[in-house]
Design a protein around this motif. Structure first.
Motif, PDB file in Angstrom:
ATOM      1  N   LEU A 510       0.828  -1.209   0.000  1.00 49.44           N
ATOM      2  CA  LEU A 510       0.000   0.000   0.000  1.00 49.44           C
ATOM      3  C   LEU A 510       0.861   1.257   0.000  1.00 49.44           C
ATOM      4  N   TYR A 511       1.957   1.246   0.767  1.00 48.04           N
ATOM      5  CA  TYR A 511       2.843   2.418   0.818  1.00 48.04           C
ATOM      6  C   TYR A 511       3.452   2.681  -0.564  1.00 48.04           C
ATOM      7  N   ILE A 512       3.923   1.614  -1.210  1.00 54.58           N
ATOM      8  CA  ILE A 512       4.555   1.757  -2.530  1.00 54.58           C
ATOM      9  C   ILE A 512       3.553   2.266  -3.563  1.00 54.58           C
ATOM     10  N   THR A 513       2.362   1.648  -3.590  1.00 55.23           N
ATOM     11  CA  THR A 513       1.361   2.049  -4.592  1.00 55.23           C
ATOM     12  C   THR A 513       0.911   3.483  -4.391  1.00 55.23           C
ATOM     13  N   ASN A 514       0.687   3.884  -3.154  1.00 53.67           N
ATOM     14  CA  ASN A 514       0.251   5.261  -2.889  1.00 53.67           C
ATOM     15  C   ASN A 514       1.346   6.266  -3.240  1.00 53.67           C
ATOM     16  N   ALA A 515       2.602   5.898  -2.960  1.00 56.45           N
ATOM     17  CA  ALA A 515       3.714   6.803  -3.270  1.00 56.45           C
ATOM     18  C   ALA A 515       3.881   6.975  -4.776  1.00 56.45           C
ATOM     19  N   ILE A 516       3.801   5.859  -5.509  1.00 53.18           N
ATOM     20  CA  ILE A 516       3.950   5.924  -6.969  1.00 53.18           C
ATOM     21  C   ILE A 516       2.758   6.634  -7.602  1.00 53.18           C
ATOM     22  N   ALA A 517       1.552   6.313  -7.127  1.00 55.44           N
ATOM     23  CA  ALA A 517       0.337   6.902  -7.706  1.00 55.44           C
ATOM     24  C   ALA A 517       0.271   8.407  -7.478  1.00 55.44           C
ATOM     25  N   SER A 518       0.904   8.884  -6.403  1.00 59.07           N
ATOM     26  CA  SER A 518       0.879  10.318  -6.117  1.00 59.07           C
ATOM     27  C   SER A 518       1.692  11.111  -7.142  1.00 59.07           C
ATOM     28  N   LEU A 519       2.586  10.433  -7.855  1.00 61.16           N
ATOM     29  CA  LEU A 519       3.359  11.083  -8.917  1.00 61.16           C
ATOM     30  C   LEU A 519       2.524  11.064 -10.197  1.00 61.16           C
ATOM     31  N   GLN A 520       1.686  12.066 -10.361  1.00 63.24           N
ATOM     32  CA  GLN A 520       0.659  12.046 -11.405  1.00 63.24           C
ATOM     33  C   GLN A 520       1.242  11.997 -12.814  1.00 63.24           C
ATOM     34  N   TYR A 521       2.450  12.525 -12.992  1.00 70.29           N
ATOM     35  CA  TYR A 521       3.016  12.549 -14.342  1.00 70.29           C
ATOM     36  C   TYR A 521       3.397  11.153 -14.834  1.00 70.29           C
ATOM     37  N   LEU A 522       3.382  10.160 -13.935  1.00 72.49           N
ATOM     38  CA  LEU A 522       3.681   8.793 -14.343  1.00 72.49           C
ATOM     39  C   LEU A 522       2.480   8.096 -14.981  1.00 72.49           C
ATOM     40  N   VAL A 523       1.298   8.687 -14.836  1.00 69.10           N
ATOM     41  CA  VAL A 523       0.080   8.139 -15.449  1.00 69.10           C
ATOM     42  C   VAL A 523      -0.364   9.092 -16.549  1.00 69.10           C
ATOM     43  N   ILE A 524      -0.288   8.629 -17.783  1.00 72.69           N
ATOM     44  CA  ILE A 524      -0.544   9.493 -18.936  1.00 72.69           C
ATOM     45  C   ILE A 524      -1.910   9.162 -19.531  1.00 72.69           C
ATOM     46  N   PRO A 525      -2.839  10.126 -19.565  1.00 70.80           N
ATOM     47  CA  PRO A 525      -4.129   9.874 -20.230  1.00 70.80           C
ATOM     48  C   PRO A 525      -3.943   9.856 -21.750  1.00 70.80           C
ATOM     49  N   ILE A 526      -4.554   8.906 -22.407  1.00 73.59           N
ATOM     50  CA  ILE A 526      -4.437   8.760 -23.866  1.00 73.59           C
ATOM     51  C   ILE A 526      -5.831   8.580 -24.442  1.00 73.59           C
ATOM     52  N   ARG A 527      -6.119   9.307 -25.517  1.00 73.19           N
ATOM     53  CA  ARG A 527      -7.461   9.239 -26.103  1.00 73.19           C
ATOM     54  C   ARG A 527      -7.720   7.875 -26.740  1.00 73.19           C
ATOM     55  N   THR A 528      -8.972   7.599 -26.938  1.00 74.00           N
ATOM     56  CA  THR A 528      -9.384   6.296 -27.458  1.00 74.00           C
ATOM     57  C   THR A 528      -9.040   6.161 -28.936  1.00 74.00           C
ATOM     58  N   PHE A 529      -9.098   4.941 -29.427  1.00 75.64           N
ATOM     59  CA  PHE A 529      -8.905   4.686 -30.857  1.00 75.64           C
ATOM     60  C   PHE A 529      -9.860   3.575 -31.284  1.00 75.64           C
ATOM     61  N   PRO A 530     -10.106   3.423 -32.584  1.00 78.88           N
ATOM     62  CA  PRO A 530     -11.157   2.499 -33.045  1.00 78.88           C
ATOM     63  C   PRO A 530     -10.789   1.036 -32.881  1.00 78.88           C
ATOM     64  N   THR A 531     -11.795   0.188 -32.960  1.00 82.41           N
ATOM     65  CA  THR A 531     -11.604  -1.258 -32.817  1.00 82.41           C
ATOM     66  C   THR A 531     -10.702  -1.807 -33.912  1.00 82.41           C
ATOM     67  N   SER A 532     -10.787  -1.233 -35.124  1.00 75.74           N
ATOM     68  CA  SER A 532      -9.955  -1.708 -36.235  1.00 75.74           C
ATOM     69  C   SER A 532      -8.469  -1.621 -35.893  1.00 75.74           C
ATOM     70  N   SER A 533      -8.077  -0.574 -35.155  1.00 66.93           N
ATOM     71  CA  SER A 533      -6.668  -0.399 -34.782  1.00 66.93           C
ATOM     72  C   SER A 533      -6.202  -1.504 -33.840  1.00 66.93           C
ATOM     73  N   ILE A 534      -7.011  -1.811 -32.832  1.00 63.24           N
ATOM     74  CA  ILE A 534      -6.603  -2.837 -31.864  1.00 63.24           C
ATOM     75  C   ILE A 534      -6.579  -4.216 -32.526  1.00 63.24           C
ATOM     76  N   ILE A 535      -7.431  -4.438 -33.526  1.00 63.80           N
ATOM     77  CA  ILE A 535      -7.416  -5.716 -34.250  1.00 63.80           C
ATOM     78  C   ILE A 535      -6.123  -5.858 -35.054  1.00 63.80           C
ATOM     79  N   ILE A 536      -5.698  -4.772 -35.715  1.00 60.48           N
ATOM     80  CA  ILE A 536      -4.456  -4.811 -36.500  1.00 60.48           C
ATOM     81  C   ILE A 536      -3.253  -4.998 -35.578  1.00 60.48           C
ATOM     82  N   ILE A 537      -3.237  -4.298 -34.445  1.00 60.46           N
ATOM     83  CA  ILE A 537      -2.144  -4.447 -33.478  1.00 60.46           C
ATOM     84  C   ILE A 537      -2.102  -5.874 -32.935  1.00 60.46           C
ATOM     85  N   THR A 538      -3.282  -6.441 -32.664  1.00 61.59           N
ATOM     86  CA  THR A 538      -3.357  -7.826 -32.177  1.00 61.59           C
ATOM     87  C   THR A 538      -2.825  -8.804 -33.211  1.00 61.59           C
ATOM     88  N   LEU A 539      -3.169  -8.571 -34.472  1.00 59.55           N
ATOM     89  CA  LEU A 539      -2.634  -9.425 -35.544  1.00 59.55           C
ATOM     90  C   LEU A 539      -1.116  -9.363 -35.559  1.00 59.55           C
TER      91      LEU A 539
END
Length: 712
Positions: A510-539
Motif C-alpha cells: 500500500l505504501y509503494i502504490t500510494n507513493a507511486i500513484a501520487s506522482l501524477q506525471y507517471l500516469v498518462i491519459p491517452i485518447r481512445t482509438f477504433p476497434t480496427s486499430s486494436i485488431i491490426i495491433i493484435t494481428l
C-alpha cells in the motif's frame, strides 16, 4: 507492368508457402485466432442472426469443408481455418440464444419480493447482493401505475411482471438482479438463503460512448436482468434446506472472505481477499485507483501466479507423502500419481476464486502441465495457450470482449514466446537472476498489454516496471504463501496467528502504490482509438509470437500500422445523450455544456478524449469558439449543428443548419432539416457526432441486439 505484378505476386505466394511448409507444426496455434474472427464477426453485426439459419449454415458447410480438406490437401489449411471461423460464429449465437436473459426495460418499484441470495459483496459503505428473484403468481393483482408495486404472495420461483407493465411478452420472467444495499441486513443471511425485500429496479446501463465498457452486454451474459437498490430491510425469509453445488462453493468462498474481514484490519483484508479468492469489490476506489496507476493491477487478477503456486505446493506435498513409504515409491510411479492428485485441489482453488478469465486460462495451462507429466510428454507453452483460448472461446465466446481476456492472453503469449530472453545468460548470482527476470518479464508483459490498457481504460502507466520489481517478490514470496497457510489453518481455528504477518507486507504494498500513484506525471491519459486499430495491433502481436522463423518480424509492421491508424483517428466533435452534452472546441478539448460535470458518463467522455476531467464551457474564452450564440456548433467548415433547447431555436434556425439536436421534450413546427429528437436520445443512448467538409457522421450506442433491448 501486369507481367511484373504477376511475377511479384508469384514471389509473395511462393514465400508464404515456403514458410507455412516449414512452420506446419505451428499452424494449429492459429485455430483459436480463426475462432476469434467468427466471434468478432457475430458481435459486429447490426442485427441478430437467426439461430436456425446459423446452425443450418454450420451443419451444411462444415462437412463440405472437411470433404474438400480431405480430397484437396493443398486447400486443407484454408478449410480448417473456415471451420474455426464457423465454430466461433455458431458458438456465439448458441451462447446468446441459450442464455436468453430477460432484460427489464423500464424503472420499476417492487415490493416484498422473495429472492435467493447468489452472492454477497461488501463494498465498504454498502453491500451488494446478487439475487435470483423468486416470483409471485401470474394472477396476483398489480398496482397499475408507477411506482410499479408487486404485492407479497409467494407461490413460485420467478418474478412475473405482466407484459403490459414490463414491456415483455406475456409470462416472461426476470432472471438475476444486482442490488445495492444501504439499508439494514438481517444477521445470519448466507448464500443460498431466501430473503424478502422491496427495491427500485433499473434497466441495464448501456455503454456511455461507442468504444466504452458496455455493462449491458456483460450483464446479459451473466444472466443479470436489472440493477437497483433496496428500499427496505433485507429480511431472512427462509434458510436454505439444500444448496446446489455452486452455492456450496460460493458459501465457502464467502466464509473465507468473512473470516479475513474478522481477523485482518481494513483495507488489508480486502487486499488479501482479492489476492487469494478474487473478491476485490471491497477495495475502496481510492486504493484501487492507486493500484491501477502504479501498474500492479495484474497481481489482483487470479492467474498463473496463483494457480501454479497452489498446484506446485500440492504436487510437492503429495510427492513427499509418497516418499515416506519406500514400498509405494518403488512399486508405483509416484510422480504421475502426485500429478493426478494435484488436479483436485487445483480445481477446487479455481472454483473458489470465482473463475475469472485469467484464472480459467491459467488453470487449463496448469492442468496440461500435469497431464504432460502423467503421459510423459513434453509440455509446449504455445500449444497450451492455444488450447486454453480455444476452450474458453467455445464455452464463453463473449470473453474476447473483456479486458481480462485480452490482457491475460497477450501477456502470457508474449512471455512464453520470448522465453529465450532470460537472466541465466546474463547473471550467475541467483538473487540477481530473480530480480532481473522480474524486470524483463515486467517489461515484456507491460509492452504486450499496453494497447489493451489504452483501448479499454485510456491511460498508460510508466511506473509499472519499478513497482513490479518490488511488489512481485513481496506478493509471491510472502503474501500469497501466508494467505494459503491462513486458509489451511481455518479448520483448526488458529488462523489468527498468521494475521499480523500478512498485514505488514500488505502495508509495504500500500505504501509503494500510494507513493507511486501520487506522482501524477507517471500516469498518462491517452485518447481512445477504433476497434480496427486494436485488431491490426493484435494481428501483429500474434504474428510476432506464434511463428518461429524470421518472417515473424513482419508482425512489427502490423503493430506500427495499427498505431498509425489509431493516431489518425479523430474523436467525436459532439457527444450527447438525454442528460449530458459535450462539444470539442478549437483546442481539441472536450467541454461540457451542462452542470453535470462529474457523473460517470461525462468522465468517460473526457477520458476517451485524452483528458483527466471534462472542462466547463463557460470557462472557454477564446474568440474562435466553435459553439456560437450558445446553440450553433460550427468547426469552420461547411457543416453546422443546432443544439435546440426550446422550440423557438428550431423555428429560427431550421434552414440555417445541417443537423438539429432536440435537447428537451417539446413540440415544434415541421422542419425539413435532419433532426435527432429527444426521444432518440432517450432510446438510443449516447450519439457521437463528427463534422467534416462533406458530411455529418452520427453513431449511436444502442443496437438491435438482445443485450440492447429497446424501450417501448
Amino acid at each position: 507492368m501486369s507481367v511484373c505484378l504477376l511475377t511479384f505476386f508469384d514471389i509473395i505466394v511462393s514465400y508464404i508457402r515456403h514458410n507455412l511448409r516449414n512452420e506446419k507444426y505451428n499452424l494449429i496455434l492459429w485455430f483459436p485466432v480463426c475462432q476469434c474472427v467468427g466471434i468478432l464477426t457475430y458481435f459486429s453485426l447490426s442485427f441478430e442472426p437467426s439461430c436456425i439459419f446459423t446452425i443450418s449454415i454450420f451443419l451444411l458447410l462444415s462437412p463440405i469443408l472437411i470433404l474438400i480438406a480431405i480430397l484437396y490437401r493443398k486447400y486443407a489449411i484454408l478449410c480448417i481455418a473456415l471451420i474455426a471461423v464457423l465454430i466461433g460464429f455458431t458458438a456465439s449465437k448458441l451462447r446468446t440464444a441459450l442464455l436468453d436473459t430477460q432484460i427489464l426495460d423500464k424503472e420499476r418499484y417492487v415490493k416484498n419480493i422473495v429472492a435467493i441470495v447468489k452472492d454477497i459483496n461488501d463494498r465498504g459503505s454498502y453491500k451488494q447482493f446478487l439475487l435470483s428473484v423468486s416470483t409471485i403468481s401470474k394472477s396476483s393483482p398489480v398496482i397499475p401505475a408507477p411506482p410499479f408495486v408487486i404485492p407479497a404472495g409467494i407461490q413460485k420461483k420467478k418474478i412475473w411482471i405482466p407484459a403490459l407493465r414490463a414491456g415483455m411478452t406475456p409470462y416472461r420472467a426476470l432472471d438475476n438482479i444486482r442490488i445495492s444495499v444501504r439499508t439494514k441486513v438481517e444477521k445470519g443471511i448466507k448464500i443460498g438463503d431466501q430473503v424478502k425485500l422491496s427495491a427500485k429496479l433499473f434497466p441495464l446501463k448501456i455503454a456511455p460512448s461507442e468504444h466504452a465498457y458496455d455493462f449491458a452486454r456483460i450483464a446479459y451474459y451473466q444472466k443479470i436482468s436489472a440493477t437497483g437498490f433496496a428500499t427496505s430491510k433485507i429480511a431472512l425469509h427462509k434458510k436454505a434446506e439444500a444448496r446446489k453445488f455452486q452455492e456450496y462453493i460460493e458459501s465457502f468462498r464467502q466464509y473465507i472472505y468473512e473470516n479475513l474481514q474478522q481477523n485482518i484490519k481494513k483495507p488489508h483484508a480486502d487486499i488479501i481477499s482479492a489476492l487469494l479468492i478474487g473478491k476485490k469489490d471491497g477495495i475502496d476506489q481510492k486504493t484501487m485507483d492507486a493500484i491501477r496507476d502504479s501498474g500492479i493491477a495484474h497481481l489482483f487478477a487470479i492467474s498463473g501466479l496463483h494457480l501454479s503456486f497452489v498446484a506446485g505446493l500440492f504436487f510437492i506435498v503429495f510427492r513427499n507423502l509418497f516418499a515416506i513409504s519406500e514400498t509405494l515409491t518403488l512399486k508405483y510411479n509416484t510422480k504421475k500419481i502426485s500429478a493426478f492428485l494435484t488436479i483436485l485441489p487445483t480445481t477446487f482453488y479455481l472454483l473458489i476464486t470465482g473463475m475469472q478469465i485469467s484464472a480459467q486460462r491459467a488453470y487449463i495451462m496448469v492442468i496440461l502441465v500435469l497431464v504432460a507429466i502423467m503421459i510423459e510428454r513434453k509440455y509446449r507453452g504455445l500449444i497450451a495457450i492455444a488450447f486454453a483460448a480455444a476452450v474458453i472461446l467455445s464455452v464463453e465466446p463473449e470473453a474476447i470482449l473483456k479486458p481480462g481476456f485480452q490482457m491475460s492472453f497477450s501477456a502470457v503469449l508474449a512471455l512464453v514466446a520470448s522465453y529465450q530472453i532470460n537472466a541465466n545468460k546474463l547473471f550467475k548470482i541467483k538473487i540477481m537472476k530473480y530480480f532481473v527476470s522480474i524486470m524483463i518479464s515486467s517489461v515484456i508483459a507491460s509492452l504486450a498489454t499496453v494497447p489493451y490498457t489504452i483501448y479499454n481504460f485510456n491511460y498508460f502507466s510508466i511506473s509499472g516496471i519499478i513497482t513490479n520489481l518490488v511488489a512481485i517478490p513481496i506478493v509471491t514470496l510472502i503474501i500469497i504463501p501466508l494467505g494459503i497457510i491462513y486458509v489451511l489453518l481455518i479448520p483448526l481455528g488458529i488462523e489468527w496467528i498468521i494475521a499480523p504477518f500478512i498485514e505488514r507486507p500488505i502495508d509495504s504494498i500500500l505504501y509503494i502504490t500510494n507513493a507511486i500513484a501520487s506522482l501524477q506525471y507517471l500516469v498518462i491519459p491517452i485518447r481512445t482509438f477504433p476497434t480496427s486499430s486494436i485488431i491490426i495491433i493484435t494481428l501483429g502481436l500474434l504474428w510476432l509470437c506464434l511463428w518461429e522463423r524470421n518472417w515473424r518480424f513482419f508482425g512489427i509492421f502490423f503493430i506500427v500500422l495499427g498505431i498509425c491508424f489509431s493516431t489518425a483517428y479523430k474523436t467525436p466533435d459532439i457527444l450527447i445523450n438525454a442528460d449530458n452534452v459535450a462539444a470539442k472546441e478549437s483546442d481539441n478539448l472536450l467541454y461540457s455544456l451542462t452542470r453535470k460535470n462529474r457523473n460517470f458518463v461525462v468522465k468517460t467522455w473526457a477520458k476517451q478524449n485524452g483528458q483527466n476531467q471534462i472542462l466547463n464551457h463557460t470557462k472557454y474564452s477564446n474568440p474562435d469558439k466553435r459553439l456560437k450564440y450558445g446553440c450553433i456548433y460550427n468547426k469552420g467548415n461547411n457543416k453546422s449543428v443546432l443544439l435546440a433547447y426550446k422550440k423557438e431555436d428550431i423555428s429560427e434556425n431550421c434552414d440555417k443548419v445541417d443537423l438539429i439536436i432536440q435537447l428537451s421534450e417539446f413540440n415544434y413546427s415541421v422542419c425539413n432539416t435532419k433532426t435527432i429528437k429527444y426521444a432518440d436520445l432517450e432510446t438510443y443512448g449516447t450519439h457521437s457526432i463528427w463534422l467534416t467538409n462533406h458530411e455529418i457522421k452520427i453513431n449511436k450506442v444502442r443496437s438491435n441486439r438482445p443485450w440492447h433491448m429497446l424501450k417501448n
